[in-house]
Every structure is written in C-alpha cells, then in structure tokens.
Scaffold this motif. Sequence first.
Motif, PDB file in Angstrom:
ATOM      1  N   LEU A   2       0.841  -1.184   0.000  1.00 23.69           N
ATOM      2  CA  LEU A   2       0.000   0.000   0.000  1.00 23.69           C
ATOM      3  C   LEU A   2       0.882   1.242   0.000  1.00 23.69           C
ATOM      4  CD1 LEU A   2      -3.100   0.972   0.564  1.00 23.69           C
ATOM      5  CD2 LEU A   2      -2.115   1.590   2.766  1.00 23.69           C
ATOM      6  N   GLN A   3       0.593   2.154  -0.895  1.00 26.58           N
ATOM      7  CA  GLN A   3       1.261   3.470  -0.915  1.00 26.58           C
ATOM      8  C   GLN A   3       0.346   4.463  -0.216  1.00 26.58           C
ATOM      9  OE1 GLN A   3       4.736   2.576  -2.258  1.00 26.58           O
ATOM     10  NE2 GLN A   3       4.295   4.730  -2.142  1.00 26.58           N
ATOM     11  N   HIS A   4       0.925   5.263   0.652  1.00 28.83           N
ATOM     12  CA  HIS A   4       0.201   6.288   1.412  1.00 28.83           C
ATOM     13  C   HIS A   4       0.917   7.612   1.135  1.00 28.83           C
ATOM     14  CE1 HIS A   4      -1.835   8.155   4.843  1.00 28.83           C
ATOM     15  NE2 HIS A   4      -0.667   8.435   5.398  1.00 28.83           N
ATOM     16  N   LEU A  63      -2.323  -3.513   3.990  1.00 22.17           N
ATOM     17  CA  LEU A  63      -3.301  -2.583   4.553  1.00 22.17           C
ATOM     18  C   LEU A  63      -3.291  -2.607   6.080  1.00 22.17           C
ATOM     19  CD1 LEU A  63      -5.609  -0.557   4.177  1.00 22.17           C
ATOM     20  CD2 LEU A  63      -7.168  -2.498   3.978  1.00 22.17           C
ATOM     21  N   HIS A  66      -0.773  -0.318   7.554  1.00 25.03           N
ATOM     22  CA  HIS A  66      -1.233   1.069   7.477  1.00 25.03           C
ATOM     23  C   HIS A  66      -2.227   1.366   8.594  1.00 25.03           C
ATOM     24  CE1 HIS A  66      -4.086   4.186   6.022  1.00 25.03           C
ATOM     25  NE2 HIS A  66      -2.950   4.818   5.772  1.00 25.03           N
ATOM     26  N   GLN A  70      -1.872   4.193  11.570  1.00 27.23           N
ATOM     27  CA  GLN A  70      -2.866   5.237  11.846  1.00 27.23           C
ATOM     28  C   GLN A  70      -3.241   5.276  13.325  1.00 27.23           C
ATOM     29  OE1 GLN A  70      -3.935   7.696  10.008  1.00 27.23           O
ATOM     30  NE2 GLN A  70      -2.879   7.040   8.174  1.00 27.23           N
ATOM     31  N   VAL A  91      -4.920  13.310   1.041  1.00 29.52           N
ATOM     32  CA  VAL A  91      -4.369  11.963   1.217  1.00 29.52           C
ATOM     33  C   VAL A  91      -4.750  11.108   0.023  1.00 29.52           C
ATOM     34  CG1 VAL A  91      -4.430   9.882   2.650  1.00 29.52           C
ATOM     35  CG2 VAL A  91      -4.530  12.145   3.727  1.00 29.52           C
ATOM     36  N   ASP A  93      -4.252   7.004  -0.942  1.00 30.67           N
ATOM     37  CA  ASP A  93      -3.816   5.650  -0.603  1.00 30.67           C
ATOM     38  C   ASP A  93      -4.183   4.744  -1.777  1.00 30.67           C
ATOM     39  OD1 ASP A  93      -3.016   6.402   1.978  1.00 30.67           O
ATOM     40  OD2 ASP A  93      -4.967   5.954   2.833  1.00 30.67           O
ATOM     41  N   THR A  95      -3.212   0.582  -3.558  1.00 35.26           N
ATOM     42  CA  THR A  95      -2.458  -0.672  -3.513  1.00 35.26           C
ATOM     43  C   THR A  95      -1.586  -0.804  -4.765  1.00 35.26           C
ATOM     44  OG1 THR A  95      -4.334  -1.859  -4.447  1.00 35.26           O
ATOM     45  CG2 THR A  95      -4.116  -1.887  -2.067  1.00 35.26           C
TER      46      THR A  95
END
Length: 96
Positions: A2-4, A63, A66, A70, A91, A93, A95
């Motif tokens: 996952l990229q955030h 995920l 992540h 949080q 933001v 987010d 995948t």
Amino acid sequence: MLQHIVQLGFKKDLTETDHAFIAQQCDLLKQAIPGLLDMRFVANESNRTPEFSHAFVATFSELQAHDLYQAAPEHDALRQFVAEHKTRLVVLDFTV
C-alpha cells in the motif's frame, strides 16, 4: 503493498528545526511500525501546484500495517505538528 501519500501546504516556510523534527519522526515510525517499509518527507519540485509544497510518501507491506500506523501513539506527534502548521492536506492511498 500500500502506498500512502499525504500532500501538504504549510502556513510558512519550514525551518531546519522543523525538517529535523519531521525526519526524526519518520525514522521513529519506521522503527516502531511493523510493515512500514519506507517513509519519506519530500519537497514538491513541481510549480503546477504551489499550494502543496511537500508530501509524506510511505510504503506499507499491507493494509493492516497502514491501519496499525494510523492508530499508533508514535504517529501522534507528527500528526499534531502537521495539524498545527498545515494550510492544506490531501491523502491518496492505493495498492500496488
């Protein structure tokens, strides 16, 4: 994975002390959060969106990592800094 990505604009230019604090918090989070593979604070080099001067770019193994990030108390100091200094925040987010 996952990229955030958190794009930010700030009320005023960040100082060297601000940058050092942010780098320290990113390092702390990478050590504290299992599955946080990478986290960087970068300057926006594009002149197309001057209202967004910086971004956090984080890569999570999944995920659930992540979600842990949080909720982690280690995230609170960075979250508070951003809340006090930002003018804008968006933001993204996704995948990989």
